[in-house]
Scaffold this active site. Sequence first.
Site, PDB file in Angstrom:
ATOM      1  N   TRP A  30       0.824  -1.223   0.000  1.00 30.86           N
ATOM      2  CA  TRP A  30       0.000   0.000   0.000  1.00 30.86           C
ATOM      3  C   TRP A  30       0.855   1.270   0.000  1.00 30.86           C
ATOM      4  O   TRP A  30       0.324   2.359   0.026  1.00 30.86           O
ATOM      5  CB  TRP A  30      -0.953   0.012   1.198  1.00 30.86           C
ATOM      6  CG  TRP A  30      -0.289  -0.232   2.515  1.00 30.86           C
ATOM      7  CD1 TRP A  30       0.259   0.719   3.321  1.00 30.86           C
ATOM      8  CD2 TRP A  30      -0.124  -1.473   3.177  1.00 30.86           C
ATOM      9  NE1 TRP A  30       0.778   0.144   4.445  1.00 30.86           N
ATOM     10  CE2 TRP A  30       0.551  -1.214   4.384  1.00 30.86           C
ATOM     11  CE3 TRP A  30      -0.456  -2.803   2.863  1.00 30.86           C
ATOM     12  CZ2 TRP A  30       0.887  -2.231   5.293  1.00 30.86           C
ATOM     13  CZ3 TRP A  30      -0.129  -3.799   3.773  1.00 30.86           C
ATOM     14  CH2 TRP A  30       0.538  -3.507   4.963  1.00 30.86           C
TER      15      TRP A  30
ATOM     16  N   GLU B 225      -4.850   0.678   6.570  1.00 32.49           N
ATOM     17  CA  GLU B 225      -4.849   1.162   7.958  1.00 32.49           C
ATOM     18  C   GLU B 225      -5.878   0.431   8.810  1.00 32.49           C
ATOM     19  O   GLU B 225      -5.615   0.116   9.967  1.00 32.49           O
ATOM     20  CB  GLU B 225      -5.089   2.673   8.009  1.00 32.49           C
ATOM     21  CG  GLU B 225      -3.913   3.506   7.508  1.00 32.49           C
ATOM     22  CD  GLU B 225      -2.638   3.301   8.319  1.00 32.49           C
ATOM     23  OE1 GLU B 225      -2.707   2.812   9.457  1.00 32.49           O
ATOM     24  OE2 GLU B 225      -1.557   3.617   7.792  1.00 32.49           O
TER      25      GLU B 225
ATOM     26  N   THR C 244      -3.198  -5.329  14.500  1.00 33.83           N
ATOM     27  CA  THR C 244      -2.762  -6.466  13.700  1.00 33.83           C
ATOM     28  C   THR C 244      -1.316  -6.267  13.271  1.00 33.83           C
ATOM     29  O   THR C 244      -0.920  -5.170  12.911  1.00 33.83           O
ATOM     30  CB  THR C 244      -3.663  -6.588  12.453  1.00 33.83           C
ATOM     31  OG1 THR C 244      -5.020  -6.677  12.870  1.00 33.83           O
ATOM     32  CG2 THR C 244      -3.317  -7.811  11.637  1.00 33.83           C
TER      33      THR C 244
ATOM     34  N   LEU D 135      -9.167 -12.807  10.730  1.00 38.36           N
ATOM     35  CA  LEU D 135      -8.368 -11.626  11.081  1.00 38.36           C
ATOM     36  C   LEU D 135      -8.738 -11.056  12.451  1.00 38.36           C
ATOM     37  O   LEU D 135      -7.938 -10.372  13.082  1.00 38.36           O
ATOM     38  CB  LEU D 135      -8.547 -10.549   9.992  1.00 38.36           C
ATOM     39  CG  LEU D 135      -7.587  -9.368   9.990  1.00 38.36           C
ATOM     40  CD1 LEU D 135      -6.134  -9.829   9.959  1.00 38.36           C
ATOM     41  CD2 LEU D 135      -7.856  -8.458   8.810  1.00 38.36           C
ATOM     42  N   GLY D 136      -9.953 -11.372  12.901  1.00 37.74           N
ATOM     43  CA  GLY D 136     -10.369 -10.878  14.219  1.00 37.74           C
ATOM     44  C   GLY D 136     -10.955  -9.478  14.169  1.00 37.74           C
ATOM     45  O   GLY D 136     -10.833  -8.771  13.165  1.00 37.74           O
TER      46      GLY D 136
ATOM     47  N   TYR E 171      -6.568   8.085  15.055  1.00 32.49           N
ATOM     48  CA  TYR E 171      -5.389   7.498  14.429  1.00 32.49           C
ATOM     49  C   TYR E 171      -5.567   7.346  12.924  1.00 32.49           C
ATOM     50  O   TYR E 171      -4.731   7.791  12.130  1.00 32.49           O
ATOM     51  CB  TYR E 171      -5.051   6.133  15.055  1.00 32.49           C
ATOM     52  CG  TYR E 171      -4.086   5.391  14.176  1.00 32.49           C
ATOM     53  CD1 TYR E 171      -2.746   5.718  14.177  1.00 32.49           C
ATOM     54  CD2 TYR E 171      -4.548   4.454  13.243  1.00 32.49           C
ATOM     55  CE1 TYR E 171      -1.861   5.115  13.307  1.00 32.49           C
ATOM     56  CE2 TYR E 171      -3.675   3.838  12.365  1.00 32.49           C
ATOM     57  CZ  TYR E 171      -2.335   4.167  12.404  1.00 32.49           C
ATOM     58  OH  TYR E 171      -1.476   3.588  11.530  1.00 32.49           O
TER      59      TYR E 171
ATOM     60  N   ASP F  24      -0.119   6.040  17.495  1.00 34.67           N
ATOM     61  CA  ASP F  24      -0.545   4.660  17.752  1.00 34.67           C
ATOM     62  C   ASP F  24       0.376   4.078  18.820  1.00 34.67           C
ATOM     63  O   ASP F  24       1.170   4.797  19.439  1.00 34.67           O
ATOM     64  CB  ASP F  24      -0.512   3.836  16.459  1.00 34.67           C
ATOM     65  CG  ASP F  24       0.908   3.505  16.022  1.00 34.67           C
ATOM     66  OD1 ASP F  24       1.850   4.181  16.486  1.00 34.67           O
ATOM     67  OD2 ASP F  24       1.074   2.565  15.219  1.00 34.67           O
TER      68      ASP F  24
ATOM     69  N   CYS G  76      12.492   0.108  18.015  1.00 30.47           N
ATOM     70  CA  CYS G  76      12.083   0.481  19.377  1.00 30.47           C
ATOM     71  C   CYS G  76      10.892  -0.375  19.791  1.00 30.47           C
ATOM     72  O   CYS G  76       9.797   0.113  20.038  1.00 30.47           O
ATOM     73  CB  CYS G  76      11.735   1.971  19.409  1.00 30.47           C
ATOM     74  SG  CYS G  76      11.675   2.675  21.074  1.00 30.47           S
TER      75      CYS G  76
ATOM     76  N   SER H  64      -1.423  -5.823  45.232  1.00 29.64           N
ATOM     77  CA  SER H  64      -1.559  -4.922  44.081  1.00 29.64           C
ATOM     78  C   SER H  64      -2.232  -5.628  42.920  1.00 29.64           C
ATOM     79  O   SER H  64      -3.012  -5.025  42.195  1.00 29.64           O
ATOM     80  CB  SER H  64      -0.191  -4.419  43.656  1.00 29.64           C
ATOM     81  OG  SER H  64       0.586  -5.501  43.185  1.00 29.64           O
TER      82      SER H  64
END
Length: 341
Positions: free
Chosen positions: A20, A33, A39, A76-77, A116, A134, A188, A295
């Site tokens: 894309w 998107e 995903t 895909l959920g 987003y 995101d 990251c 906790s």
Amino acid sequence: MNLAEPLLGWYSKEGRDLPWRQNITPYKVWLSEIIMQQTRVAQGLPYFEKFFRELPTIEAFAKADQDQILHLWQGLGYYSRGRNMHVAANQIMETYDGSFPTTFKELKTLKGVGDYTAAAIASIAFNQPKAVVDGNVYRVLSRLFNIDKPIDSSGGKKYFQELADELIDPESPGDYNQAIMDFGAMVCTPKNPLCEKCFLKEKCEAYHDGVVQERPVKSKKVKVSNRYFDYFEVYKGDLIAIQQRDQNDVWKGLYQLPLVEVKNRLEKGAANISQLIDTKGLEISEVYEKKHVLSHQRLHTTFYKVEIDDLKHLNGDYRWVKRNDLHQYAFPKLISNYLFD
DNA sequence: ATCCCGGGCG
DNA sequence: CGCCCGGGAT
């Protein structure tokens, strides 16, 4: 900080080559998107290919029936994404005359398009300086600037959005947005980030302060789980049985009374001690129930006492201690309250 | 086997 | 603010 320059430099060399990103159209950006929400690229990529092949235009998407879309979406959920896209495609056909709206504000009126996705389409397809925020961006910025504001609070979200909007490169907002997300996904990363070979490590405040693993911060309490503990005061005359906790669990290394943990409340009961000793002819009495909150765990405990006539009846890794010596051992508050109060 | 991750909606 | 879902890490 001038983040855009090094980031775009890295992206031009190391950025992912995704379908894309070639011959960009608003439809491709929207489709990719939405599919990529929640995903991973490796999982979503074949779905993008399949959708783009079967439904190559917004018009085709709008005219498809929901069954076909859900069938393509199968596996895909988060199926509401597919249903919402169907609605949005028809919104575009009817309200926007078949062509994608071009502003952030209009984009957000489309079903399934939130902050987003609207920013992603506005920047990538229409070159508008709207910063995407995101999970990648939260992670990258919270580390680079060592920000400990919780990303799941409304104040934190606003803070990160404003920071991201300041950092975006107005010349290439689409590439910048994709660059920072690729960087978050490839360098990251949430676990085991590649700090040592990261081209931004000199600028990274979290790296400098050694708190990379602690960023980003989330305020939502860890989900509290319920556990059900039955403790038994097993004694013979002056001797009482205790046991040291050695599992990787709460109170590791401390001492406690013989314990039976059960899965749920229904299993609770004095009969559980039969897992530890032969209860035949023994009198077991419930002393009290106590809820103990940690906790991350809510412990529903019940204390029982039982006198036995032979130490050998209790099998396992216990030690017999004189009551007067109990104070020499470290007990969790829950247990010391029982024993000493 | 269990935990963790994540945009948008109602 | 909880729910929707599947996959990857642990």
